[in-house]
Write a protein that holds these residues in place. Structure first.
Motif, PDB file in Angstrom:
ATOM      1  N   ALA A 157      32.457 -37.051  58.378  1.00 14.96           N
ATOM      2  CA  ALA A 157      31.888 -38.384  58.554  1.00 14.96           C
ATOM      3  C   ALA A 157      31.651 -39.066  57.226  1.00 14.96           C
ATOM      4  O   ALA A 157      31.756 -40.290  57.103  1.00 14.96           O
ATOM      5  N   LYS A 158      31.319 -38.267  56.209  1.00 16.03           N
ATOM      6  CA  LYS A 158      31.044 -38.831  54.887  1.00 16.03           C
ATOM      7  C   LYS A 158      31.443 -37.826  53.813  1.00 16.03           C
ATOM      8  O   LYS A 158      31.139 -36.639  53.920  1.00 16.03           O
ATOM      9  N   VAL A 159      32.134 -38.325  52.772  1.00 10.06           N
ATOM     10  CA  VAL A 159      32.555 -37.496  51.647  1.00 10.06           C
ATOM     11  C   VAL A 159      32.037 -38.145  50.373  1.00 10.06           C
ATOM     12  O   VAL A 159      32.422 -39.268  50.035  1.00 10.06           O
ATOM     13  N   TYR A 160      31.171 -37.450  49.663  1.00 12.28           N
ATOM     14  CA  TYR A 160      30.679 -37.948  48.383  1.00 12.28           C
ATOM     15  C   TYR A 160      31.700 -37.622  47.299  1.00 12.28           C
ATOM     16  O   TYR A 160      32.105 -36.470  47.134  1.00 12.28           O
ATOM     17  N   VAL A 161      32.087 -38.642  46.541  1.00  8.29           N
ATOM     18  CA  VAL A 161      33.005 -38.444  45.413  1.00  8.29           C
ATOM     19  C   VAL A 161      32.302 -38.890  44.134  1.00  8.29           C
ATOM     20  O   VAL A 161      31.533 -39.852  44.136  1.00  8.29           O
ATOM     21  N   PRO A 162      32.543 -38.189  43.007  1.00  4.34           N
ATOM     22  CA  PRO A 162      31.744 -38.434  41.810  1.00  4.34           C
ATOM     23  C   PRO A 162      32.227 -39.550  40.899  1.00  4.34           C
ATOM     24  O   PRO A 162      31.509 -39.967  40.001  1.00  4.34           O
ATOM     25  N   SER A 163      33.460 -40.021  41.106  1.00  3.32           N
ATOM     26  CA  SER A 163      33.996 -41.025  40.189  1.00  3.32           C
ATOM     27  C   SER A 163      35.057 -41.854  40.898  1.00  3.32           C
ATOM     28  O   SER A 163      35.667 -41.416  41.886  1.00  3.32           O
ATOM     29  N   THR A 164      35.293 -43.051  40.382  1.00  5.09           N
ATOM     30  CA  THR A 164      36.294 -43.936  40.991  1.00  5.09           C
ATOM     31  C   THR A 164      37.703 -43.374  40.839  1.00  5.09           C
ATOM     32  O   THR A 164      38.545 -43.569  41.715  1.00  5.09           O
ATOM     33  N   SER A 165      37.959 -42.675  39.727  1.00  8.44           N
ATOM     34  CA  SER A 165      39.305 -42.123  39.526  1.00  8.44           C
ATOM     35  C   SER A 165      39.597 -41.034  40.552  1.00  8.44           C
ATOM     36  O   SER A 165      40.710 -40.964  41.102  1.00  8.44           O
ATOM     37  N   ILE A 166      38.621 -40.181  40.845  1.00  3.59           N
ATOM     38  CA  ILE A 166      38.803 -39.138  41.856  1.00  3.59           C
ATOM     39  C   ILE A 166      38.910 -39.766  43.237  1.00  3.59           C
ATOM     40  O   ILE A 166      39.712 -39.320  44.076  1.00  3.59           O
ATOM     41  N   GLN A 167      38.134 -40.800  43.472  1.00  5.87           N
ATOM     42  CA  GLN A 167      38.221 -41.503  44.754  1.00  5.87           C
ATOM     43  C   GLN A 167      39.637 -42.026  44.985  1.00  5.87           C
ATOM     44  O   GLN A 167      40.188 -41.910  46.087  1.00  5.87           O
TER      45      GLN A 167
END
Length: 409
Positions: A157-167
């Motif tokens: 339902a939700k995935v936390y990503v640490p940076s815009t590049s990884i996103q």
């Protein structure tokens, strides 16, 4: 008020094991037990986690990644399912798409439970290091990992990503943008702070007063150690009187020591010693491109240490090139050497970068990030939560590679 019940799955929960586990403990240590009830299901780790309910899963050590282990839920399948049935979780928290993570995801699907996951480890960037002697396997394995990530994270339902590049990299693999949420990492600015500066700490290690270039990380090849060694060799060739201070330990340490004969290797140090070294060095060097976030870069910047990093991976998002540090072509040793020498020779610029670093990092707060996490857990647990969209589940062998590459939290 009924407490919200969360089942938390992690292969490793040994406190201070690595940056990913430390991130988890920032949340664990902030759980409001009047609102939440947690069940921790994990492999390697302590016998108890506070006063929380726990379930230990058998695990094996991973030969390709010293110190890391892989939990094997199938060995306790019946007992684990019984434990979960009794606990009756409302939300599932999954740390890694390993065997244990996929067990949790299947359980969530079967019971129509929402899943929150934090993207800690950029597995796909490890492939070229672990399979460098069989390069014909690199692209097929990367495609398999990308397929696995798409299947796994699109069922959350939700995935936390640490940076815009990884996103963006996850989006390129097919992970739905709507599933992802930018959730950086906090930093303890009381611990990592310029007030810890004490040049005598460096002098005791090096035996001299030369400028010091510091690198801190696990000493494993996926941290781009070949480029680190090449940078060291550039300085040796030029006869530049500088110290290379290598902080950390790992399976590649012996080879690094052999190839960097005049560098100073400290091994693993505690947090307070690390904070002092950051604050007392002159420049921080970090050529790794395998980071999802790069905790060490944040720690160095909080300590007022100007950084020269790779223009790749999650670490690059910290550094605004030419404003608070330099970003370099990831595998170009000459580029790094040039930027390092610029900072060593230009003290006003280094001081300006240090000031900007501190200003930048001061905006990162663990308290605010934890509040976001617990608010999202509460929202997911609410009855109005929409059903999670599902995709075809991969066969068990599809996540074997991801599990073996790291199986970290």
């Amino acid at each position: 008020m009924n407490k919200i019940r969360v089942a938390f799955f992690a292969d490793i929960l040994a406190e201070d094991f690595d940056g990913a586990v430390r991130t988890m403990y920032q949340l664990i240590n902030r759980i409001d037990t009047s609102r939440f009830e947690y069940l921790f299901i994990y492999g390697a780790g302590p016998n108890a986690i506070g006063n929380f309910d726990t379930f230990r899963v058998p695990y094996i050590n991973i030969p390709v990644n010293a110190g890391y282990s892989l939990a094997l839920p199938k060995r306790v399948n019946a007992q684990l399912n019984q434990k979960l049935k009794h606990f009756a979780p409302q939300v599932i928290h999954i740390s890694t798409p390993s065997y244990l993570g996929n067990f949790a995801l299947t359980y969530a699907d079967d019971n129509k439970l929402p899943v929150l996951s934090i993207y800690h480890t950029h597995f796909i960037s490890y492939v070229k290091y672990y399979f460098k002697f069989t390069p014909f396997l690199v692209n097929p394995i990367k495609r398999r990992i990308a397929k696995g990530h798409k299947s796994f994270y699109n069922r959350c339902a939700k995935v936390y990503v640490p940076s815009t590049s990884i996103q963006q990299e996850l989006a390129d693999m097919g992970v739905t943008h709507n599933n992802m949420q930018l959730w950086k990492r906090g930093i303890d600015t009381h611990l990592f702070n310029p007030v810890n500066r004490d040049k005598r700490v460096i002098e005791r290690l090096t035996g001299n007063q030369n400028p010091t270039i510091m690198f801190a990380s696990r000493l494993v090849w996926e941290k781009n150690l070949e480029t680190l060694i090449a940078i060291y060799e550039k300085f040796q060739e030029r006869g530049r009187q500088v110290n290379f201070l290598i902080v950390g330990d790992g399976s590649a340490r012996q080879i690094c020591e052999k190839r960097m004969k005049h560098a100073v290797f400290t091994g693993t140090v505690d947090h307070h010693s690390l904070a002092s070294l950051y604050a007392s060095a002159d420049v921080f060097l970090f050529p790794s491109v395998s980071e999802t976030y790069g905790n060490v870069v944040a720690e160095a910047m909080a300590s007022g240490l100007p950084c020269v990093v790779a223009d790749g991976g999650g670490s690059k998002d910290f550094v605004e090139h030419g404003k608070d540090g330099f970003r370099c072509s990831p595998f170009d040793a000459d580029d790094y050497a040039e930027k390092l020498e610029t900072l060593l020779d230009n003290k006003p610029l280094a001081h300006h970068f240090a000031t900007e670093c501190i200003k930048h990092i001061s905006q990162l707060s663990w308290a605010a990030l934890a509040q976001t996490y617990f608010d999202d857990i509460s929202t997911l647990a609410a009855p109005k939560t929409a059903p999670v969209a599902t995709t075809t589940t991969l066969k068990p062998h599809a996540h074997l590679i991801t599990s073996l590459l790291s199986a970290r939290l």
